[in-house]
Motif scaffolding. Structure first.
Motif, PDB file in Angstrom:
ATOM      1  N   VAL A 149       0.840  -1.199   0.000  1.00  0.00           N
ATOM      2  CA  VAL A 149       0.000   0.000   0.000  1.00  0.00           C
ATOM      3  C   VAL A 149       0.878   1.253   0.000  1.00  0.00           C
ATOM      4  O   VAL A 149       0.621   2.210  -0.743  1.00  0.00           O
ATOM      5  N   LEU A 150       1.930   1.255   0.809  1.00  0.00           N
ATOM      6  CA  LEU A 150       2.845   2.394   0.868  1.00  0.00           C
ATOM      7  C   LEU A 150       3.443   2.691  -0.509  1.00  0.00           C
ATOM      8  O   LEU A 150       3.420   3.836  -0.975  1.00  0.00           O
ATOM      9  N   LEU A 151       3.968   1.666  -1.176  1.00  0.00           N
ATOM     10  CA  LEU A 151       4.620   1.870  -2.468  1.00  0.00           C
ATOM     11  C   LEU A 151       3.640   2.373  -3.521  1.00  0.00           C
ATOM     12  O   LEU A 151       3.989   3.228  -4.348  1.00  0.00           O
ATOM     13  N   LEU A 152       2.432   1.860  -3.499  1.00  0.00           N
ATOM     14  CA  LEU A 152       1.435   2.311  -4.474  1.00  0.00           C
ATOM     15  C   LEU A 152       0.998   3.745  -4.200  1.00  0.00           C
ATOM     16  O   LEU A 152       0.807   4.545  -5.121  1.00  0.00           O
ATOM     17  N   PRO A 158      -4.351   6.858  -6.109  1.00  0.00           N
ATOM     18  CA  PRO A 158      -5.363   7.108  -5.069  1.00  0.00           C
ATOM     19  C   PRO A 158      -5.859   5.787  -4.480  1.00  0.00           C
ATOM     20  O   PRO A 158      -5.597   4.707  -5.014  1.00  0.00           O
ATOM     21  N   ASN A 159      -6.591   5.900  -3.369  1.00  0.00           N
ATOM     22  CA  ASN A 159      -7.045   4.698  -2.664  1.00  0.00           C
ATOM     23  C   ASN A 159      -7.806   3.731  -3.570  1.00  0.00           C
ATOM     24  O   ASN A 159      -7.604   2.518  -3.510  1.00  0.00           O
ATOM     25  N   LYS A 160      -8.669   4.258  -4.446  1.00  0.00           N
ATOM     26  CA  LYS A 160      -9.473   3.384  -5.300  1.00  0.00           C
ATOM     27  C   LYS A 160      -8.593   2.601  -6.272  1.00  0.00           C
ATOM     28  O   LYS A 160      -8.829   1.425  -6.543  1.00  0.00           O
ATOM     29  N   VAL A 162      -5.439   1.854  -5.756  1.00  0.00           N
ATOM     30  CA  VAL A 162      -4.705   0.872  -4.939  1.00  0.00           C
ATOM     31  C   VAL A 162      -5.586  -0.341  -4.681  1.00  0.00           C
ATOM     32  O   VAL A 162      -5.135  -1.489  -4.770  1.00  0.00           O
ATOM     33  N   ALA A 163      -6.851  -0.079  -4.404  1.00  0.00           N
ATOM     34  CA  ALA A 163      -7.793  -1.170  -4.149  1.00  0.00           C
ATOM     35  C   ALA A 163      -7.923  -2.079  -5.378  1.00  0.00           C
ATOM     36  O   ALA A 163      -7.912  -3.311  -5.263  1.00  0.00           O
ATOM     37  N   ARG A 164      -8.023  -1.480  -6.556  1.00  0.00           N
ATOM     38  CA  ARG A 164      -8.120  -2.276  -7.791  1.00  0.00           C
ATOM     39  C   ARG A 164      -6.843  -3.088  -8.011  1.00  0.00           C
ATOM     40  O   ARG A 164      -6.891  -4.253  -8.406  1.00  0.00           O
ATOM     41  N   GLU A 165      -5.715  -2.468  -7.777  1.00  0.00           N
ATOM     42  CA  GLU A 165      -4.425  -3.137  -7.993  1.00  0.00           C
ATOM     43  C   GLU A 165      -4.273  -4.346  -7.078  1.00  0.00           C
ATOM     44  O   GLU A 165      -3.762  -5.391  -7.489  1.00  0.00           O
ATOM     45  N   LEU A 166      -4.735  -4.206  -5.844  1.00  0.00           N
ATOM     46  CA  LEU A 166      -4.552  -5.272  -4.858  1.00  0.00           C
ATOM     47  C   LEU A 166      -5.744  -6.224  -4.781  1.00  0.00           C
ATOM     48  O   LEU A 166      -5.678  -7.249  -4.089  1.00  0.00           O
ATOM     49  N   GLY A 167      -6.823  -5.870  -5.452  1.00  0.00           N
ATOM     50  CA  GLY A 167      -8.009  -6.726  -5.435  1.00  0.00           C
ATOM     51  C   GLY A 167      -8.733  -6.721  -4.101  1.00  0.00           C
ATOM     52  O   GLY A 167      -9.263  -7.751  -3.671  1.00  0.00           O
ATOM     53  N   VAL A 168      -8.745  -5.562  -3.456  1.00  0.00           N
ATOM     54  CA  VAL A 168      -9.433  -5.425  -2.171  1.00  0.00           C
ATOM     55  C   VAL A 168     -10.355  -4.207  -2.258  1.00  0.00           C
ATOM     56  O   VAL A 168     -10.356  -3.468  -3.251  1.00  0.00           O
ATOM     57  N   SER A 169     -11.122  -3.969  -1.217  1.00  0.00           N
ATOM     58  CA  SER A 169     -12.043  -2.835  -1.212  1.00  0.00           C
ATOM     59  C   SER A 169     -11.311  -1.562  -0.799  1.00  0.00           C
ATOM     60  O   SER A 169     -10.291  -1.614  -0.099  1.00  0.00           O
ATOM     61  N   PRO A 170     -11.828  -0.394  -1.216  1.00  0.00           N
ATOM     62  CA  PRO A 170     -11.243   0.879  -0.780  1.00  0.00           C
ATOM     63  C   PRO A 170     -11.221   1.003   0.741  1.00  0.00           C
ATOM     64  O   PRO A 170     -10.281   1.585   1.304  1.00  0.00           O
ATOM     65  N   ARG A 171     -12.247   0.464   1.405  1.00  0.00           N
ATOM     66  CA  ARG A 171     -12.275   0.530   2.877  1.00  0.00           C
ATOM     67  C   ARG A 171     -11.091  -0.251   3.469  1.00  0.00           C
ATOM     68  O   ARG A 171     -10.476   0.183   4.454  1.00  0.00           O
ATOM     69  N   LEU A 189       1.080  11.883   3.887  1.00  0.00           N
ATOM     70  CA  LEU A 189       1.672  11.046   2.855  1.00  0.00           C
ATOM     71  C   LEU A 189       3.055  11.524   2.399  1.00  0.00           C
ATOM     72  O   LEU A 189       3.943  10.697   2.154  1.00  0.00           O
ATOM     73  N   PRO A 190       3.301  12.848   2.274  1.00  0.00           N
ATOM     74  CA  PRO A 190       4.651  13.282   1.886  1.00  0.00           C
ATOM     75  C   PRO A 190       5.739  12.787   2.833  1.00  0.00           C
ATOM     76  O   PRO A 190       6.865  12.522   2.403  1.00  0.00           O
ATOM     77  N   GLU A 191       5.399  12.648   4.112  1.00  0.00           N
ATOM     78  CA  GLU A 191       6.376  12.115   5.068  1.00  0.00           C
ATOM     79  C   GLU A 191       6.678  10.652   4.757  1.00  0.00           C
ATOM     80  O   GLU A 191       7.828  10.205   4.870  1.00  0.00           O
TER      81      GLU A 191
END
Length: 205
Positions: A149-152, A158-160, A162-171, A189-191
């Motif tokens: 999740v960090l790398l993406l 965006p969260n959505k 990332v969710a598609r890439e990992l095959g999980v829900s945005p929540r 996130l910049p940190e």
């Protein structure tokens, strides 16, 4: 200027001259060695520092010392002081990690200037190394999924997405993101991006 200088030269008069020069002109701690073999035998117990190294010595040559330092102790900063400062020698030494090559008889001002520059680079490299290690230690707290999740996220997704890439829900992504931020002890996130860069997870552009 503070630091440690290791003088490696088989010529007693040269060792003495370099010792007197460094100790009287700087605040550095100086150690001397009569050969490359003597220096490398002591290497495991030596503090990181500058190495004023002669190339033409009996036994293990200065080139051999350079190659060994590059393989075992890249945190040292070799500075060659030699009577054979031709182009081929200089190129060979620089390829093996030498910071500079100064020809004997050397100019005192030039040697001291090179010493100061080498010590400054050594301190910068040490700071970067410490920062990278600290960043890696923080990121090592993450689970494999949190690291993904960090790398993406730092790649700009965006969260959505990332969710598609990992095959999980945005929540679920939001939960991993919150856990990741908490473990890294950051709020923005910049940190996280700065940590990822410092740890070497993201190659420089």
């Amino acid at each position: 200027m503070k630091g440690v200088v290791h003088i490696v030269d088989d010529d007693l008069s040269m060792r003495t001259s370099l010792y007197q020069l460094v100790t009287t002109r700087t605040h550095m701690l100086v150690r001397t060695f009569r050969s490359g073999d003597e220096f490398l035998n002591a290497l495991p117990d030596l503090e990181r520092g500058i190495v004023l190294l002669d190339l033409d010595m009996p036994g293990m040559s200065g080139v051999d010392v350079l190659a060994t330092l590059r393989a075992l102790r890249p945190d040292f900063m070799p500075l060659i002081v030699t009577g054979h400062g031709d182009v081929a020698t200089t190129v060979s030494a620089m390829r093996l990690g030498a910071f500079d090559v100064i020809e004997k008889p050397f100019d005192i001002a030039a040697l001291l200037r090179s010493l100061e520059q080498a010590m400054a680079k050594l301190e910068r490299d040490s700071h970067l190394h410490d920062s990278a290690r600290a960043a890696r230690e923080r990121i090592d707290k993450l689970s494999d999924r949190e690291r993904e999740v960090l790398l993406l996220l730092v790649a700009g997704h965006p969260n959505k997405a990332v969710a598609r890439e990992l095959g999980v829900s945005p929540r679920t992504v939001e939960g991993h993101r919150a856990s990741m931020m908490a473990k890294l002890e950051i709020a923005r996130l910049p940190e996280a991006m700065r940590l990822a860069y410092a740890a070497g997870l993201i190659p420089p552009a």
